[in-house]
Design a protein around this motif. Sequence first.
Motif, short mmCIF file in Angstrom:
data_model
loop_
_atom_site.label_atom_id
_atom_site.label_comp_id
_atom_site.label_asym_id
_atom_site.label_seq_id
_atom_site.Cartn_x
_atom_site.Cartn_y
_atom_site.Cartn_z
N UNK A 50 -1.99 60.02 -16.38
CA UNK A 50 -2.61 58.89 -15.70
C UNK A 50 -3.60 58.19 -16.65
N UNK A 51 -4.39 58.98 -17.35
CA UNK A 51 -5.34 58.40 -18.30
C UNK A 51 -4.62 57.72 -19.46
N UNK A 52 -3.52 58.29 -19.90
CA UNK A 52 -2.75 57.67 -20.98
C UNK A 52 -2.21 56.31 -20.54
N UNK A 53 -1.81 56.20 -19.29
CA UNK A 53 -1.33 54.92 -18.77
C UNK A 53 -2.42 53.85 -18.83
N UNK A 54 -3.62 54.23 -18.47
CA UNK A 54 -4.75 53.29 -18.54
C UNK A 54 -5.08 53.00 -20.00
N UNK A 55 -5.04 54.02 -20.83
CA UNK A 55 -5.29 53.84 -22.26
C UNK A 55 -4.29 52.88 -22.88
N UNK A 56 -3.05 52.94 -22.44
CA UNK A 56 -2.03 52.03 -22.96
C UNK A 56 -2.37 50.58 -22.58
N UNK A 57 -2.85 50.37 -21.36
CA UNK A 57 -3.25 49.02 -20.96
C UNK A 57 -4.41 48.51 -21.81
N UNK A 58 -5.36 49.38 -22.09
CA UNK A 58 -6.49 48.99 -22.93
C UNK A 58 -6.02 48.76 -24.36
N UNK A 59 -5.08 49.57 -24.83
CA UNK A 59 -4.51 49.37 -26.16
C UNK A 59 -3.86 47.99 -26.27
N UNK A 65 -11.76 47.27 -24.20
CA UNK A 65 -12.25 48.59 -24.61
C UNK A 65 -13.76 48.71 -24.41
N UNK A 66 -14.49 47.68 -24.75
CA UNK A 66 -15.96 47.74 -24.70
C UNK A 66 -16.50 47.99 -23.29
N UNK A 67 -15.73 47.60 -22.27
CA UNK A 67 -16.19 47.77 -20.89
C UNK A 67 -16.05 49.21 -20.39
N UNK A 68 -15.33 50.02 -21.12
CA UNK A 68 -15.09 51.38 -20.68
C UNK A 68 -15.64 52.45 -21.62
N UNK A 69 -15.81 52.09 -22.87
CA UNK A 69 -16.24 53.11 -23.83
C UNK A 69 -17.49 52.73 -24.61
N UNK A 70 -17.99 51.51 -24.42
CA UNK A 70 -19.14 51.07 -25.22
C UNK A 70 -20.26 50.46 -24.39
N UNK A 86 -10.04 45.80 -12.13
CA UNK A 86 -8.76 46.45 -11.81
C UNK A 86 -8.60 47.74 -12.61
N UNK A 87 -8.90 47.67 -13.90
CA UNK A 87 -8.83 48.89 -14.72
C UNK A 87 -9.88 49.91 -14.27
N UNK A 88 -11.04 49.45 -13.85
CA UNK A 88 -12.08 50.36 -13.38
C UNK A 88 -11.60 51.10 -12.12
N UNK A 89 -10.91 50.39 -11.24
CA UNK A 89 -10.33 51.05 -10.06
C UNK A 89 -9.29 52.10 -10.48
N UNK A 90 -8.46 51.74 -11.44
CA UNK A 90 -7.45 52.68 -11.92
C UNK A 90 -8.11 53.91 -12.55
N UNK A 91 -9.15 53.67 -13.36
CA UNK A 91 -9.90 54.78 -13.96
C UNK A 91 -10.49 55.68 -12.87
#
Length: 158
Positions: A50-59, A65-70, A86-91
Amino acid sequence: MSTLIFGIIASAAAVFSILFSAWQIRQLTQQTAINNGIAAAAAINTSVERLHGIGMLIFQHPHLNRYFFHGADVPEPGEEREQVLTLAHMFADSLDYGLMIKSLAPGTSRYDCWDHYVADMFATSPAIRQVVLDHPSWWQVLAPHLPEPSPPATGPQA
């Protein structure tokens, strides 16, 4: 005499039956432990996928990226804000699932890195914090992991 022989045979059969049952229980216990381990590995794998799927969207959209890791704040209204939320909901869904699996699946309770990952994601993503704060009942396992808000800094009193 035949009663004695019959009693000895019956006793031997009972002892054999008890020993065989004990052996079966031991084998069942070992099989259950193996199956629980496999189920735990599958549950953890699903969490990571599941996390890899979200990571792929961020990739695919590296500017997010900055909104989730920085620690970047949620952007102003517009398309990028909608993407971030939307990504935050998925996370949040993925983090909640991982914590739920950790608490339910035998063999995953010692998977403490998930707790650390959740804490780090809350620390580095105001977007994830916001969506969970806005709807804590949607993520009932994740919401209790929200950090306590820091008290406002007080300066010297004049």
